[in-house]
Design a protein around this motif. Sequence first.
Motif, PDB file in Angstrom:
ATOM      1  N   ASP A 104       0.835  -1.207   0.000  1.00 43.58           N
ATOM      2  CA  ASP A 104       0.000   0.000   0.000  1.00 43.58           C
ATOM      3  C   ASP A 104       0.870   1.258   0.000  1.00 43.58           C
ATOM      4  OD1 ASP A 104      -2.363  -1.455   0.135  1.00 43.58           O
ATOM      5  OD2 ASP A 104      -2.453  -1.368   2.322  1.00 43.58           O
ATOM      6  N   GLU A 105       1.887   1.250   0.857  1.00 46.28           N
ATOM      7  CA  GLU A 105       2.754   2.408   0.962  1.00 46.28           C
ATOM      8  C   GLU A 105       3.548   2.615  -0.329  1.00 46.28           C
ATOM      9  OE1 GLU A 105       5.678   4.244   4.346  1.00 46.28           O
ATOM     10  OE2 GLU A 105       4.536   2.453   4.812  1.00 46.28           O
ATOM     11  N   ALA A 106       4.031   1.533  -0.923  1.00 45.81           N
ATOM     12  CA  ALA A 106       4.781   1.636  -2.181  1.00 45.81           C
ATOM     13  C   ALA A 106       3.890   2.166  -3.298  1.00 45.81           C
ATOM     14  CB  ALA A 106       5.361   0.278  -2.554  1.00 45.81           C
ATOM     15  N   GLN A 107       2.644   1.697  -3.332  1.00 45.96           N
ATOM     16  CA  GLN A 107       1.700   2.152  -4.354  1.00 45.96           C
ATOM     17  C   GLN A 107       1.430   3.650  -4.198  1.00 45.96           C
ATOM     18  OE1 GLN A 107      -2.140   0.292  -4.086  1.00 45.96           O
ATOM     19  NE2 GLN A 107      -2.859   1.146  -6.023  1.00 45.96           N
ATOM     20  N   LEU A 108       1.205   4.091  -2.973  1.00 43.02           N
ATOM     21  CA  LEU A 108       0.962   5.506  -2.737  1.00 43.02           C
ATOM     22  C   LEU A 108       2.193   6.330  -3.101  1.00 43.02           C
ATOM     23  CD1 LEU A 108      -0.907   7.748  -1.725  1.00 43.02           C
ATOM     24  CD2 LEU A 108       0.007   7.355   0.553  1.00 43.02           C
ATOM     25  N   ASN A 109       3.375   5.848  -2.725  1.00 45.69           N
ATOM     26  CA  ASN A 109       4.603   6.572  -3.054  1.00 45.69           C
ATOM     27  C   ASN A 109       4.764   6.727  -4.563  1.00 45.69           C
ATOM     28  OD1 ASN A 109       5.404   7.047  -0.431  1.00 45.69           O
ATOM     29  ND2 ASN A 109       6.633   5.189  -0.299  1.00 45.69           N
ATOM     30  N   ALA A 110       4.466   5.681  -5.307  1.00 44.92           N
ATOM     31  CA  ALA A 110       4.564   5.751  -6.774  1.00 44.92           C
ATOM     32  C   ALA A 110       3.612   6.817  -7.326  1.00 44.92           C
ATOM     33  CB  ALA A 110       4.263   4.387  -7.388  1.00 44.92           C
ATOM     34  N   GLN A 111       2.415   6.879  -6.758  1.00 44.97           N
ATOM     35  CA  GLN A 111       1.440   7.879  -7.204  1.00 44.97           C
ATOM     36  C   GLN A 111       1.909   9.282  -6.850  1.00 44.97           C
ATOM     37  OE1 GLN A 111      -1.956   6.418  -5.095  1.00 44.97           O
ATOM     38  NE2 GLN A 111      -2.519   4.945  -6.677  1.00 44.97           N
ATOM     39  N   LEU A 112       2.465   9.440  -5.660  1.00 44.37           N
ATOM     40  CA  LEU A 112       2.902  10.762  -5.208  1.00 44.37           C
ATOM     41  C   LEU A 112       4.093  11.281  -6.007  1.00 44.37           C
ATOM     42  CD1 LEU A 112       2.584  10.410  -1.331  1.00 44.37           C
ATOM     43  CD2 LEU A 112       1.039  11.607  -2.880  1.00 44.37           C
ATOM     44  N   ILE A 113       4.976  10.402  -6.418  1.00 48.65           N
ATOM     45  CA  ILE A 113       6.163  10.796  -7.185  1.00 48.65           C
ATOM     46  C   ILE A 113       5.759  11.472  -8.487  1.00 48.65           C
ATOM     47  CG2 ILE A 113       8.107   9.854  -8.516  1.00 48.65           C
ATOM     48  CD1 ILE A 113       8.495   7.873  -6.173  1.00 48.65           C
ATOM     49  N   GLU A 114       4.638  11.042  -9.038  1.00 46.54           N
ATOM     50  CA  GLU A 114       4.187  11.572 -10.323  1.00 46.54           C
ATOM     51  C   GLU A 114       3.585  12.964 -10.202  1.00 46.54           C
ATOM     52  OE1 GLU A 114       1.537   8.710 -12.073  1.00 46.54           O
ATOM     53  OE2 GLU A 114       2.908   7.073 -11.686  1.00 46.54           O
ATOM     54  N   MET A 115       3.295  13.405  -9.006  1.00 42.74           N
ATOM     55  CA  MET A 115       2.587  14.673  -8.835  1.00 42.74           C
ATOM     56  C   MET A 115       3.530  15.833  -8.574  1.00 42.74           C
ATOM     57  SD  MET A 115      -0.733  13.488  -6.705  1.00 42.74           S
ATOM     58  CE  MET A 115       0.096  13.817  -5.231  1.00 42.74           C
ATOM     59  N   ASP A 116       3.023  17.006  -8.766  1.00 42.38           N
ATOM     60  CA  ASP A 116       3.754  18.226  -8.495  1.00 42.38           C
ATOM     61  C   ASP A 116       4.035  18.332  -6.996  1.00 42.38           C
ATOM     62  OD1 ASP A 116       2.860  21.526  -7.983  1.00 42.38           O
ATOM     63  OD2 ASP A 116       4.639  20.975  -9.125  1.00 42.38           O
ATOM     64  N   LYS A 117       5.252  18.707  -6.646  1.00 45.07           N
ATOM     65  CA  LYS A 117       5.660  18.764  -5.241  1.00 45.07           C
ATOM     66  C   LYS A 117       4.775  19.707  -4.412  1.00 45.07           C
ATOM     67  CE  LYS A 117       9.553  19.498  -2.232  1.00 45.07           C
ATOM     68  NZ  LYS A 117      10.910  19.915  -2.058  1.00 45.07           N
ATOM     69  N   ALA A 118       4.429  20.839  -4.941  1.00 47.66           N
ATOM     70  CA  ALA A 118       3.588  21.793  -4.207  1.00 47.66           C
ATOM     71  C   ALA A 118       2.227  21.196  -3.898  1.00 47.66           C
ATOM     72  CB  ALA A 118       3.430  23.086  -4.992  1.00 47.66           C
ATOM     73  N   LEU A 119       1.665  20.475  -4.854  1.00 45.46           N
ATOM     74  CA  LEU A 119       0.369  19.841  -4.638  1.00 45.46           C
ATOM     75  C   LEU A 119       0.488  18.760  -3.568  1.00 45.46           C
ATOM     76  CD1 LEU A 119      -2.600  19.441  -5.340  1.00 45.46           C
ATOM     77  CD2 LEU A 119      -1.890  17.911  -7.191  1.00 45.46           C
ATOM     78  N   VAL A 120       1.572  18.013  -3.622  1.00 43.42           N
ATOM     79  CA  VAL A 120       1.794  16.959  -2.621  1.00 43.42           C
ATOM     80  C   VAL A 120       1.858  17.572  -1.227  1.00 43.42           C
ATOM     81  CG1 VAL A 120       3.422  15.234  -1.784  1.00 43.42           C
ATOM     82  CG2 VAL A 120       2.945  15.391  -4.220  1.00 43.42           C
ATOM     83  N   GLU A 121       2.614  18.650  -1.093  1.00 41.63           N
ATOM     84  CA  GLU A 121       2.733  19.301   0.213  1.00 41.63           C
ATOM     85  C   GLU A 121       1.382  19.808   0.697  1.00 41.63           C
ATOM     86  OE1 GLU A 121       5.823  22.252  -0.015  1.00 41.63           O
ATOM     87  OE2 GLU A 121       7.358  20.732  -0.393  1.00 41.63           O
ATOM     88  N   LYS A 122       0.604  20.366  -0.218  1.00 40.02           N
ATOM     89  CA  LYS A 122      -0.724  20.866   0.136  1.00 40.02           C
ATOM     90  C   LYS A 122      -1.620  19.718   0.601  1.00 40.02           C
ATOM     91  CE  LYS A 122      -4.720  23.220  -1.852  1.00 40.02           C
ATOM     92  NZ  LYS A 122      -5.713  22.366  -2.459  1.00 40.02           N
ATOM     93  N   LEU A 123      -1.607  18.615  -0.130  1.00 45.16           N
ATOM     94  CA  LEU A 123      -2.449  17.469   0.226  1.00 45.16           C
ATOM     95  C   LEU A 123      -2.003  16.818   1.532  1.00 45.16           C
ATOM     96  CD1 LEU A 123      -2.951  15.955  -3.329  1.00 45.16           C
ATOM     97  CD2 LEU A 123      -4.655  17.152  -1.947  1.00 45.16           C
ATOM     98  N   LEU A 124      -0.688  16.743   1.735  1.00 44.78           N
ATOM     99  CA  LEU A 124      -0.180  16.194   2.999  1.00 44.78           C
ATOM    100  C   LEU A 124      -0.604  17.078   4.172  1.00 44.78           C
ATOM    101  CD1 LEU A 124       3.406  15.016   2.013  1.00 44.78           C
ATOM    102  CD2 LEU A 124       1.518  13.568   2.788  1.00 44.78           C
TER     103      LEU A 124
END
Length: 190
Positions: A104-124
């Motif tokens: 599960d964690e690996a799958q989420l990490n793969a999805q997060l890598i594809e996204m813009d860093k700013a969006l990731v930080e906002k979602l986190l």
Amino acid sequence: MSQPDEYYITKVLEGDVASFSYLVDRYQDMVYGLAFKLLRNEEDAEEMAQDSFVKAYRSLNSYRQQSKFSTWIYRITYNGCITLLRKRKLEVRSMDEQQLTDKDEAQLNAQLIEMDKALVEKLLQEAMEKLPELEQVLITLYYFEEQKMEEISQITGLSESNVKVKIHRARKKMYDLLHQSYEEGIFSSV
């Protein structure tokens, strides 16, 4: 060049009151951040940070240096916040423990890598804000302030095993919240 905490503590205990300002400068942002995570109010967090440093100054002669000064001041702040929250009769909620698998964690990490860093930080940040206060504090101390489990245990008064379980639960909740956002298509707008 900055001196270690012990240098300033010794100076204060020898009567150089002004040396305490170096400790305040060094830890004020971290203390305020912890208070804000728990109290969720800027004014209350500022007041709690001030109170924590006043208590630390008044009790400095009882500081035994068995733990780092940062751990000790965090503990004072944490206890002050919990006391205030109890006075307000707010309860820390808990959830049933669920397992987060490596897959599960690996799958989420793969999805997060594809996204813009700013969006990731906002979602986190949004996911973190949905966690109960105690879990936000634990995640902040462990991942952002890089405190060890033993230090977090000293700060919160929880056992190390309880800290580990609560951090695991918080990570699982954040995973679920991020996964839910992904399923709702929030990530597809990237």
